[in-house]
Motif scaffolding. Structure first.
Motif, PDB file in Angstrom:
ATOM      1  N   GLU A 184       0.847  -3.290  -4.474  1.00 20.59           N
ATOM      2  CA  GLU A 184       1.764  -4.376  -4.125  1.00 20.59           C
ATOM      3  C   GLU A 184       2.527  -4.789  -5.378  1.00 20.59           C
ATOM      4  OE1 GLU A 184       0.002  -7.723  -2.268  1.00 20.59           O
ATOM      5  OE2 GLU A 184      -0.218  -6.766  -0.320  1.00 20.59           O
ATOM      6  N   THR A 208      -3.465   1.476  -2.335  1.00 17.72           N
ATOM      7  CA  THR A 208      -2.401   0.535  -2.004  1.00 17.72           C
ATOM      8  C   THR A 208      -1.916  -0.180  -3.255  1.00 17.72           C
ATOM      9  OG1 THR A 208      -3.358   0.180   0.177  1.00 17.72           O
ATOM     10  CG2 THR A 208      -1.805  -1.475  -0.590  1.00 17.72           C
ATOM     11  N   THR A 247       1.517   2.358   0.261  1.00 13.16           N
ATOM     12  CA  THR A 247       0.209   2.734   0.778  1.00 13.16           C
ATOM     13  C   THR A 247       0.244   4.224   1.076  1.00 13.16           C
ATOM     14  OG1 THR A 247       0.672   2.451   3.140  1.00 13.16           O
ATOM     15  CG2 THR A 247       0.127   0.461   1.891  1.00 13.16           C
ATOM     16  N   THR A 300       5.562  -2.583  -1.314  1.00  8.70           N
ATOM     17  CA  THR A 300       4.185  -2.111  -1.133  1.00  8.70           C
ATOM     18  C   THR A 300       4.206  -0.605  -0.904  1.00  8.70           C
ATOM     19  OG1 THR A 300       3.443  -4.205  -0.169  1.00  8.70           O
ATOM     20  CG2 THR A 300       2.097  -2.260   0.261  1.00  8.70           C
ATOM     21  N   LEU A 307      -4.061  -7.873  -0.163  1.00 13.90           N
ATOM     22  CA  LEU A 307      -4.293  -6.459  -0.470  1.00 13.90           C
ATOM     23  C   LEU A 307      -5.761  -6.082  -0.333  1.00 13.90           C
ATOM     24  CD1 LEU A 307      -3.278  -3.745  -1.545  1.00 13.90           C
ATOM     25  CD2 LEU A 307      -3.645  -4.615  -3.836  1.00 13.90           C
TER      26      LEU A 307
END
Length: 596
Positions: free
Chosen positions: A414, A412, A436, A434, A275
């Motif tokens: 995760e 972002t 983004t 994830t 990441l």
């Protein structure tokens, strides 16, 4: 005759005669009376002789004054031509290797002043103008006024500076004992020098309304508007204690620690995480680099540069605010570890967990245990509905997981460990995911389920058909990608869609939001479309919790089957096309969106 003059009798007779003659001469002279006018008490006597005075308190010698001229006035001795002398302290036993900040040689210290006076009635010695006190170790006290009192204390009623090898103490006024072991400064400023001297990068400055320094215990206490400054770090509190030997600060009463990040080389806490390497990162603004810590109680270690906060702990950095019950902040690495329930707030989102590890230099945060990610709606709901992308932006999203790595700068996130998305009538599950700014990805046993509404069903004209498609819909896949900009979605591996009386299976599915076209393809076996038609519906709960293939088998049992290499669903025209061995057309029964 010669024998007579040399005899004792002759000497006696001769002396008596001479004395009688002198008396007769004196009586014969006239004497004038001389009157001496007594001097005024306001007119001091000036004595041009060396003065040496020793002052004692409690039977011990405490000070000595030496001057060349003195004036006497109203019980005081005034030394207008200046004076000098000594202060005498008691020998202080200290541990081996323990450094002294100033006046290590305190048994005898020299002083000088441009003006001095000794009040014998009050037993006080006053030094004025250009007062200096020095010791052999180079320590120096500078002020314009100093008073020695019978209470064995040195009072400084004027601004002063005490300079030593390792510390500098300043104040608007203050007091010391004769050992210079207990010092007090009003409106004080204490500077703990670094090894490089006053300009060293690790010098610590302490200011407060009142500062007390105990040299025996190596402890400084500050009360009222306490501030501790070290490089780009500043700590503020109503009160606190600085432990010099341990280089620790203990503060309470509502503490604020503010860190202004420098341009030093980056040392990411999470360099091993993928990441941290996502996309180019813009240079952060100075405000986004500054770290401020607020807590009820805070301890700061100058050697390790670690701050520990307890009670209503809050870390502020740009638009990011983190709250926790307790935690530590490693200033050198710009890292934090927070426990006891953590909440991170930013515009449009709130993240909570039981524990957090933060890299504040890159603004990467790791949440663990009972992670909850809440994304606020980014636009108001449009009248009469809108595109699937608009639906996503108008909905609030919740994501639950066991672990989350969140990069605040890149936006972002995760997720891993039992990931679950919930958003306005729909939910999704996956092993990891994830988010983004560009897309949403889900991996591992992905299940997307419509709870209510028409998320996966086109609004139809036929009420009976509409009732069928309004039933809960479930999509299974190995991996899902959703484009945040276009609203398009892609499903990969073992794709299965199940809804009411129908189901479809393929290896890949592509959805275009703009054209509302859904294409299902297969790499080996053909795409399978099952329609139960008028058969008895399969209750949704019978397939709940089943893997995608098992849910498909249950739905297709006894149903009509269509197969081909490509199935195209046109959601706008409510029809489908099967290409391959056979082609058939009919009413569309599925609708897919990217809203997670």
């Amino acid at each position: 005759m010669q024998q007579f003059f040399h005899s004792n009798l002759g000497v006696a007779l001769l002396g008596s005669g001479l004395l009688a003659a002198l008396v007769a001469w004196a009586l014969a002279i006239e004497i004038e009376e001389v009157k001496v006018k007594p001097s005024s008490p306001d007119q001091p006597h000036s004595v041009s002789r060396k003065v040496d005075i020793i002052g004692q308190q409690g039977g011990r010698r405490r000070w000595r004054l030496v001057a060349e001229q003195v004036k006497l006035a109203a019980g005081q001795q005034v030394f207008e031509q200046g004076a000098q002398g000594y202060f005498y302290g008691d020998k202080v036993e200290r541990g081996e290797g323990v450094p002294e900040p100033f006046f290590a040689s305190n048994e005898q210290m020299t002083w000088r002043a441009k003006r001095a006076r000794y009040d014998a009635t009050a037993d006080e010695l006053h030094l004025e103008e250009g007062v200096e006190v020095r010791s052999s170790d180079g320590s120096l006290l500078l002020t314009s006024a100093l008073r020695i009192t019978p209470a064995e204390r040195i009072e400084v009623p004027a601004p002063f500076t005490v300079k030593g090898q390792e510390m500098v103490l300043q104040g608007r006024s203050g007091s010391f004992n004769f050992q210079f072991a207990l010092l007090r400064a009003e409106q004080g400023k204490l500077v703990v020098l670094s090894a490089d001297g006053p300009g060293g990068t690790t010098s610590t400055t302490i200011t407060a309304d009142q500062i007390t320094y105990n040299r025996t215990q190596q402890v400084a206490e500050g009360k009222g508007n306490l501030r501790i400054r070290e490089g780009s770090l500043e700590i503020r509190a109503p009160q606190g204690t600085y432990l010099r030997q341990q280089a620790q600060s203990i503060l309470s009463g509502g503490v604020v620690l503010q860190e202004v990040a420098s341009d030093t080389s980056r040392d990411p806490l999470l360099a091993d995480l993928r990441l941290a390497q996502v996309g180019p990162q813009a240079t952060p603004s100075p405000q986004d680099q500054e770290v401020t810590i607020i807590a009820d109680r805070l301890t700061y270690d100058r050697n390790t540069q670690i701050a520990r906060g307890e009670g209503n702990l809050e870390i502020q950095q740009g638009e990011t605010t983190i709250q926790a019950a307790q935690g530590t902040y490693r200033r050198r690495e710009s890292q934090s570890l927070l426990t006891g329930g953590v909440t991170l707030r930013e515009p449009g989102r709130v993240l909570t967990a039981a524990r957090l590890e933060g890299n504040h230099r890159d603004k990467i945060f790791v949440f663990e245990e009972n992670v909850l990610y809440q994304q606020r709606a980014t636009s108001p709901a449009a009248a009469g509905g809108g595109s699937l992308l608009e639906e996503l932006r108008q909905a609030e999203t919740e994501v639950r997981a066991a672990r989350l790595v969140y990069n605040s700068r890149t936006g972002t996130s995760e997720f891993s460990g039992s990931v679950e998305f919930i958003q306005r009538g729909r939910k999704a599950k996956a092993n990891r995911a994830t988010i983004t700014p560009d897309k949403v990805e889900l991996w591992g046993e992905v299940v997307i389920e419509q709870i209510e509404g028409d998320w996966l069903a086109q609004r139809l004209q036929n009420p009976e058909t509409q009732a069928d498609v309004d039933q809960p819909t479930v999509i299974y896949a190995d991996r899902v990608e959703i484009d945040q900009a276009s609203g398009d979605a892609r499903f990969f591996g073992n794709v299965v869609i199940v809804q009411a009386n129908r189901a479809i299976e393929g290896d890949r599915a592509d959805y275009s939001d703009q054209g509302q076209i859904f294409k299902i393809t297969a790499d080996q076996a053909p795409v399978l479309l099952c329609d139960r038609g008028e058969l008895t519906p399969v209750p949704p709960k019978t397939s709940e919790g089943l893997p995608g293939r098992d849910a498909l088998d249950q739905m297709c049992r006894g149903a009509n089957r269509l197969s081909g290499r490509l199935v195209t669903l046109n959601l706008e025209r409510d029809e489908y096309t099967v290409e391959g061995d056979e082609q058939q057309q009919g009413m569309v029964q599925f609708r897919l969106t990217d809203a997670l």
